[in-house]
Design an enzyme around this catalytic site. Structure first.
Site: not given
Ligand code: AMP
Length: 279
Positions: A30, A33-34, A36-37, A61, A150
């Site tokens: 979504m 980005l950081h 983790g992404h 959602q 998640d």
């Molecule tokens: P989001 O943009 O929050 O919907 O996340 C996109 C994807 O990145 C999802 O599969 C999340 O589980 C994953 N994600 C979010 N935060 C992290 C994190 N800290 N470490 C690894 N993956 C992450």
């Protein structure tokens, strides 16, 4: 890096990639980005010749209008990060492109969504099921990459892939954390400096729970300990803490045979954060 806003132009590009025999990895996000992404992008790049990152704040959602309204949207800097990370394609559609009409279709993931996020965010997993199905159909990836942060979403999507026979490999990647332990999240940007300083206590509570369980403390007592620990930090309002069987996500009262998931959701002001650890 190619940036597409329409389904048609994305698919034209991917068709050519496939003709060249390239495999395609999809990382749905979504945005905002950081690292983790970016770890998911790296995982996809390690296994595929073409990596597509979708950036779409999916309205279906969100069960909370405020959360949707304040969700950070930073497409320009996201694209810069993705270029540096070596991502090949960004798919950033408008809401109208994804939803020319709102689907009447409803997903019900059964017991998997009668707990935790599903209980506190009614309709959330229906929206996740719809958008992830659409993205899988649009991109037709060989592999899709999601974060264990998640955890319940991963379980739901695993079920979705099986129930709808999506022909792709689902990859679950570990949670990346800040140096103080806070799980990286787009929502962390909405924390005030004071909240940000206290937010790592959410992870500390999980670590404490993990330690107590491994020492043989009962689930009930661990739950009380987590509540007591967080009640000392008024900036954190615990929504739930659950001890769950890793596979079924159903609540348990002691360490299970296989893996056990400790899952937490808490508010800091209006910002809702989730985290989990596996024991
Ligand atoms: P989001 O943009 O929050 O919907 O996340 C996109 C994807 O990145 C999802 O599969 C999340 O589980 C994953 N994600 C979010 N935060 C992290 C994190 N800290 N470490 C690894 N993956 C992450």
């Amino acid at each position: 890096m190619q940036i597409f806003h329409s389904i048609q132009t994305l698919q034209n590009f991917l068709k050519l990639s496939r003709l060249e025999g390239k495999s395609v990895g999809l990382v749905p996000t979504m945005g905002a980005l950081h690292q983790g992404h970016l770890s998911l992008i790296e995982a996809s790049k390690n296994e595929n010749q073409v990596t597509v990152c979708s950036i779409f704040v999916n309205p279906t959602q969100f069960n909370n209008a405020h959360d949707l309204a304040v969700y950070p949207r930073t497409l320009e800097s996201d694209c810069e990060m993705l270029t540096s990370a070596g991502c090949d394609v960004v798919f950033a559609p408008t809401v109208e492109e994804i939803y020319p009409q709102l689907p009447n279709l409803k997903f019900d993931f059964g017991d998997l969504e009668r707990v935790m996020e599903g209980t506190f965010r009614p309709g959330h997993f229906n929206g996740v099921g719809i958008v992830v199905s659409k993205l899988f159909n649009i991109v037709q990836p060989d592999g899709a990459y999601f974060g264990q942060k998640d955890l319940q979403q991963c379980a739901v999507i695993n079920r979705l892939v099986k129930d709808l026979s999506f022909s792709l490999k689902l990859n679950i990647c570990p949670t990346l954390r800040e140096t103080d332990g806070l799980a990286m999240s787009s929502r962390n940007r909405n924390l005030s400096p004071e909240q940000r300083a206290l937010a790592p206590h959410i992870y500390k509570a999980l670590q404490k729970a993990s330690q107590l369980l491994q020492e043989g403390t009962s689930g009930e007592a661990v739950k009380v300990a987590v509540q007591n620990y967080l009640s000392e930090i008024p900036a954190i309002a615990l929504e739930y803490f659950e001890i769950s069987n890793f596979d079924t996500l159903q609540p348990i009262n002691e360490l299970s045979e296989g893996k056990t998931a400790l899952c937490i959701a808490a508010f800091m002001g209006k910002t809702r954060l989730i985290d989990n650890v596996i024991v």
